[in-house]
Design a protein around this motif. Structure first.
Motif, short mmCIF file in Angstrom:
data_model
loop_
_atom_site.label_atom_id
_atom_site.label_comp_id
_atom_site.label_asym_id
_atom_site.label_seq_id
_atom_site.Cartn_x
_atom_site.Cartn_y
_atom_site.Cartn_z
N THR A 7 0.77 -1.16 -0.21
CA THR A 7 0.17 -0.13 -0.19
C THR A 7 0.79 1.31 -0.17
O THR A 7 1.66 1.57 0.59
CB THR A 7 -1.00 -0.52 1.59
OG1 THR A 7 -1.94 -1.15 1.54
CG2 THR A 7 -1.67 1.19 1.51
N PRO A 8 0.42 2.24 -1.13
CA PRO A 8 1.56 3.11 -1.03
C PRO A 8 1.36 4.36 0.52
O PRO A 8 0.24 4.02 0.91
CB PRO A 8 1.00 4.03 -2.11
CG PRO A 8 0.28 3.28 -2.60
CD PRO A 8 -0.55 1.80 -2.38
N GLY A 213 0.30 12.68 -6.29
CA GLY A 213 0.44 11.64 -7.12
C GLY A 213 2.06 11.70 -7.46
O GLY A 213 2.06 10.36 -7.60
N ARG A 214 2.77 12.32 -7.37
CA ARG A 214 4.03 12.33 -7.38
C ARG A 214 4.92 11.53 -5.99
O ARG A 214 5.01 11.61 -5.15
CB ARG A 214 4.61 13.32 -7.43
CG ARG A 214 6.50 13.24 -8.06
CD ARG A 214 7.34 14.74 -8.24
NE ARG A 214 8.23 15.15 -8.68
CZ ARG A 214 8.76 14.43 -9.53
NH1 ARG A 214 7.89 14.74 -10.69
NH2 ARG A 214 10.37 13.76 -10.37
N ALA A 277 0.13 -1.06 -6.71
CA ALA A 277 -0.77 -0.49 -6.42
C ALA A 277 -1.59 0.97 -6.72
O ALA A 277 -1.75 1.39 -5.88
CB ALA A 277 0.27 -0.50 -5.28
N LEU A 278 -0.33 1.79 -7.15
CA LEU A 278 -0.95 3.14 -7.44
C LEU A 278 -0.94 3.25 -8.70
O LEU A 278 -1.28 4.15 -9.34
CB LEU A 278 0.98 3.27 -7.96
CG LEU A 278 1.51 4.48 -6.69
CD1 LEU A 278 2.68 5.27 -7.25
CD2 LEU A 278 0.59 5.49 -6.07
N ALA A 447 3.93 10.02 -12.29
CA ALA A 447 5.03 10.81 -12.03
C ALA A 447 6.14 10.58 -10.87
O ALA A 447 6.09 9.98 -9.63
CB ALA A 447 4.37 12.31 -11.51
N GLY A 448 7.39 11.03 -11.31
CA GLY A 448 8.47 10.57 -10.53
C GLY A 448 9.09 8.85 -10.79
O GLY A 448 10.09 8.56 -9.73
N LEU A 449 8.35 7.89 -11.16
CA LEU A 449 8.48 6.36 -11.18
C LEU A 449 9.37 5.85 -12.70
O LEU A 449 8.02 7.06 -13.56
CB LEU A 449 7.05 5.99 -10.78
CG LEU A 449 7.47 4.61 -10.41
CD1 LEU A 449 7.54 4.13 -9.19
CD2 LEU A 449 6.16 3.86 -9.56
N TYR A 450 10.30 5.05 -12.63
CA TYR A 450 10.80 4.27 -13.40
C TYR A 450 10.84 3.39 -13.13
O TYR A 450 10.80 2.53 -12.17
CB TYR A 450 12.17 5.30 -14.03
CG TYR A 450 11.84 6.90 -14.34
CD1 TYR A 450 11.69 7.79 -15.63
CD2 TYR A 450 11.88 7.84 -13.08
CE1 TYR A 450 11.50 8.56 -15.59
CE2 TYR A 450 11.81 9.45 -13.31
CZ TYR A 450 11.86 9.27 -13.94
OH TYR A 450 11.29 10.95 -14.37
#
Ligand SMILES: Cc1cc2nc3c(=O)[nH]c(=O)nc-3n(C[C@H](O)[C@H](O)[C@H](O)COP(=O)(O)OP(=O)(O)OC[C@H]3O[C@@H](n4cnc5c(N)ncnc54)[C@H](O)[C@@H]3O)c2cc1C
Length: 487
Positions: A7-8, A213-214, A277-278, A447-450
């Motif tokens: 869970t984030p 959301g980032r 989860a996102l 955003a911010g996720l690779y």
């Protein structure tokens, strides 16, 4: 296996960060190391979080094939002419239905530069071609066919060229130390020299998300406690595949259930689930690499038949293709029929004989063998009769095995029982852009996720060639590092 909670975590709930960096990379295998090299080169402060006590991952244990082509310096030094167009045509056919043509084109266009980049990081390659059938070179040779490029049907689709580039392991011991180590060591040294820091025994568990959301960090476990790591510019997921997550394998790639191979237990799908989860999207979750556990020196000298005594794949193609055909199309049932002379020749050709298999049955005639094996009367006899008749003319009208391997099957004749003799790893994962941004189910980058490596879906859809994983893992790992560094 208990599934970890993914869970984030809302960033507002975190009042203290234990560590921070511009770019935080989860997993110090090939994708993580390539991302670290490029992120530090772009001026970012980089922290790599690794679950085990050291860098390396599956990559350091790997045979070391890196699938590259289009005319690399190594191909040219070994006397092979290759082009981006031929490599692209091969991969579009070999990676299976549903392969991403844009990604294949992107990868092929960047392939020569990627090879040069690996060399510039200190990855050593010996300019020598290995032309024998095998899972990997017997010595420290740097180049080999690794995807059946010179076998049917691919030799009718694109001009063949060997594209399995193997780092040189000077004191190579088959089955012990592997060439993948000589890919990883220079990459990690380059990243470290550039200032990348590694934090070990840290098991990444969930993503930390800002109100907009980032992705701004990671929560992990270390020595039984929680740790929080802030990512000022971006997070790169490079934690590997889901080959060792039984529930995910049962859900997405059930045919490979219970038979993980060429993978490590740490590949438990955690990075994939954290992004899911996102709202992250997935691709090619049913795709798998499949090895068949036999020495290709035996395969090429025999005929492979299914439970009906019929041939189904050219025995001289990429053995991973043979594995896929066996598991997915023949109910994991295959027998290698080989005569005494061919078996002896195979034994003499391979050293060491790690995958050499003794015949399960040996008889004087094919009729007796067929009976011993429990095949339908006449089935194997008619297969061998028609194979032998054409082999006399050095032809294989059914499956187009190359003439050099065509010899009538004589007596005594044996068969190796290859039922349940396959295993492999999963190839599907997070859906990403060509810049390694993780896409959500609406098709928008998170955003911010690779992501890169086997936690992302790469070049392979259904098909595979050896070297695709280290290839697209390092290629898109670089992209992830470079773009995360931009923030
Ligand atoms: C014996 C063998 C031979 C192979 N031969 C080849 C070959 O010749 N060519 C080829 O292309 N591929 C080969 N492969 C496959 C290839 O090694 C992998 O597919 C490749 O390494 C995947 O890259 P990656 O960066 O995604 O994963 P890895 O290189 O495994 O790196 C992932 C890292 O993440 C770490 N990690 C996992 N979960 C967490 C977590 N929750 N928190 C922190 N860290 C975590 C792992 O410990 C690992 O160090 C082989 C594999 C094996 C085992």
């Amino acid at each position: 296996m208990v599934q970890q909670d993914v869970t984030p975590i809302p960033a507002e709930s975190i009042h203290h960060w234990d560590h921070e960096a511009d770019v935080v990379i989860a997993g110090y295998g090939v994708a993580g190391a390539a991302a670290a090299v490029e992120a530090v080169a772009a001026g970012a402060d980089v922290l790599v979080l690794e679950r085990t006590g050291s860098w390396g991952g599956a990559a350091a244990m790997a045979g070391g094939f890196i699938y590259l082509g289009g005319g690399t310096a190594l191909q040219r030094a070994c006397g092979f002419d290759d082009s981006v167009a031929d490599m692209t045509a091969y991969l579009n056919a070999a990676m299976g239905p549903g392969a991403d043509a844009d990604r294949i084109a992107d990868y092929c266009e960047g392939s020569v530069e990627h090879f040069d980049w690996l060399v510039s990081c200190g990855v050593p390659f010996k300019a020598e071609f290995f032309g024998e059938p095998g899972w990997e070179p017997m010595g420290d040779q740097g180049l080999m066919y690794s995807g059946g490029e010179n076998a049917h049907p691919f030799n009718t689709i694109a001009r063949p060229a060997p594209r399995g580039h193997v780092p040189q392991m000077a004191d190579k011991k088959q089955g012990e130390a592997s060439a993948g180590f000589m890919l990883m060591k220079p990459l990690v040294e380059t990243a470290t020299a550039g200032g990348a820091r590694g934090l070990f025994d840290v098991r990444v568990q969930s993503l930390v998300v800002a109100p907009d959301g980032r992705v701004v960090g990671i929560r992990a476990r270390q020595y039984g406690g929680d740790v929080t790591i802030r990512a000022r510019r971006g997070v790169v997921l490079a934690t590997g595949s889901f080959a060792y997550n039984d529930a995910m394998v049962a859900q997405y790639a059930p045919r490979i259930s219970g038979r993980p191979a060429a993978s490590i237990e740490q590949h438990d799908g955690q990075g994939i689930r954290m992004a899911q989860a996102l709202g992250a999207d997935l691709a090619h979750m049913d795709a798998t690499e499949v090895a068949i556990f036999i020495d290709p020196q035996q395969l090429v000298r025999g005929i492979l038949v299914n439970g009906r005594g019929q041939r189904f794949v050219a025995e001289d193609t990429y053995p991973g293709r043979v594995g896929q055909a066996t598991l997915y199309h023949q109910d994991n049932t295959a027998y290698l029929v080989i005569d005494g002379a061919a078996q002896e020749e195979a034994m003499a050709s391979a050293s060491p004989q790690l995958m050499m298999r003794p015949p399960t049955w040996v008889c004087d005639t094919v009729a007796e063998l067929e009976q011993e094996m429990g095949l339908a009367p006449g089935s194997l006899q008619s297969t061998v009769a028609s194979y032998n008749e054409a082999a006399e003319r050095r032809e294989d009208p059914l499956l187009h095995k190359k003439a050099q391997w065509l010899k009538p099957i004589g007596s005594p004749v044996g068969a190796v029982d290859l039922r349940e003799s396959t295993g492999g790893f999963t190839l599907g994962g997070l859906k990403t852009t060509l810049d390694a941004e993780v896409l959500d189910v609406s098709g928008q980058p998170i955003a911010g996720l690779y992501a890169a490596g086997r936690s992302a879906s790469g070049l392979a859809a259904w098909g595979y060639a050896s070297g695709i994983s280290l290839g697209d893992g390092s290629f898109y790992g670089r992209r992830a590092g470079r773009h995360a560094a931009k923030g």
